[in-house]
Write an enzyme that holds these catalytic residues in place. Structure first.
Site, PDB file in Angstrom:
ATOM      1  N   THR A 178     -12.315   6.704   9.368  1.00  0.00           N
ATOM      2  CA  THR A 178     -13.231   6.100   8.415  1.00  0.00           C
ATOM      3  C   THR A 178     -13.623   4.711   8.921  1.00  0.00           C
ATOM      4  OG1 THR A 178     -11.487   5.041   7.106  1.00  0.00           O
ATOM      5  CG2 THR A 178     -12.075   7.318   6.529  1.00  0.00           C
ATOM      6  N   TYR A 209       0.831  -1.206   0.000  1.00  0.00           N
ATOM      7  CA  TYR A 209       0.000   0.000   0.000  1.00  0.00           C
ATOM      8  C   TYR A 209       0.867   1.259   0.000  1.00  0.00           C
ATOM      9  CZ  TYR A 209      -3.262   3.457   2.038  1.00  0.00           C
ATOM     10  OH  TYR A 209      -4.023   4.573   2.306  1.00  0.00           O
TER      11      TYR A 209
END
Length: 262
Positions: free
Chosen positions: A194, A159
């Site tokens: 989130t 990532y």
């Protein structure tokens, strides 16, 4: 509502917009007058997000889009152009993050490939499909969502490599697209509250202490930065990475804490 109308008459496509940062971006740009296409691999959730925004009187549509599939990306761009009459802004929010295994040498090829294909190559696919339409308007803007993971070590090898790659793609594409009237920029968030952090309140609290401004980010913080870079307020800004991280990468809070405890 922001009271601004910086995107009146603009057609906008947002990837990864069913939830989190992408949904906040879609809301912010629609509140500022944009006609927004909410795209996501999770079609039912994208539909729900778009429906909630329409209930507020905003001009929003939803469409399933898998950024790992070129045909799906091209269909989404074509849909936005047909539905709105133009495509003025592309916001690349779609990403994938596979947790690291304990030993780097045990990382499977599939996990590395998946993170790069969605996070980096997916953004490339979207930019490639959208650029001719953005250039045709003469006021086009691309804003991608990077991460502080692309700037420093916060784990997640694949990532982080993908997010670092977005910084390079932003610079090279900005150089190519400038003569065509298209600006290309990147927002690099720190920790943002989130759904990825749901049920991890203890971790969020531990991380919060590292932020000089005393809190982790909210999706609205990132949406505001995206709106700025996509708007004509940033007309002389391209090829840049705007770090939105509450001071995390600028101030070494752990160092200062160690000195105070010494």
């Amino acid at each position: 509502m922001t009271g601004l109308e910086r995107f009146a008459g603009h057609g906008v496509l947002v990837t990864g917009a069913a939830r989190g940062i992408g949904a906040a971006v879609a809301r912010r740009l629609a509140e500022e007058g944009a006609r927004v296409l909410v795209t996501d691999q999770d079609a039912p959730e994208a539909d729900r997000t778009a429906a909630a925004l329409r209930q507020q009187g905003l001009t929003v549509e939803a469409l399933a889009c898998d950024v790992a599939d070129r045909a799906s990306v091209e269909a989404a761009v074509a849909h936005a152009v047909t539905a709105f009459g133009s495509l003025d802004v592309l916001v690349n929010c779609a990403a994938h993050c596979t947790p690291d295994v304990p030993l780097f040498e045990d990382d499977p090829d599939e996990a590395w490939a998946r993170d790069l294909d969605i996070t980096l190559t997916g953004t490339y696919r979207c930019c490639r499909a959208a650029l001719p339409h953005l250039a045709a308007r003469g006021r086009g803007a691309i804003v991608s969502i990077g991460s502080v993971n692309g700037l420093q070590d916060y784990g997640n090898h694949a990532y982080s490599a993908a997010k670092a790659g977005l910084g390079s793609l932003t610079r090279t594409l900005a150089g190519h697209a400038a003569a065509r009237g298209v600006r290309v920029n990147l927002v690099a968030p720190g920790t943002v509250r989130t759904s990825a952090w749901e049920g991890r309140d203890g971790e969020v609290e531990a991380v919060r202490a590292l932020y000089p401004l005393g809190r982790v980010g909210e999706p609205q913080d990132i949406a505001a930065a995206v709106a700025f870079l996509a708007s004509r307020d940033a007309a002389w800004i391209t090829g840049t990475t705007l770090v939105v991280d509450g001071g995390l990468t600028a101030v070494h809070t752990g160092f200062h804490a160690a000195l105070r405890q010494a």
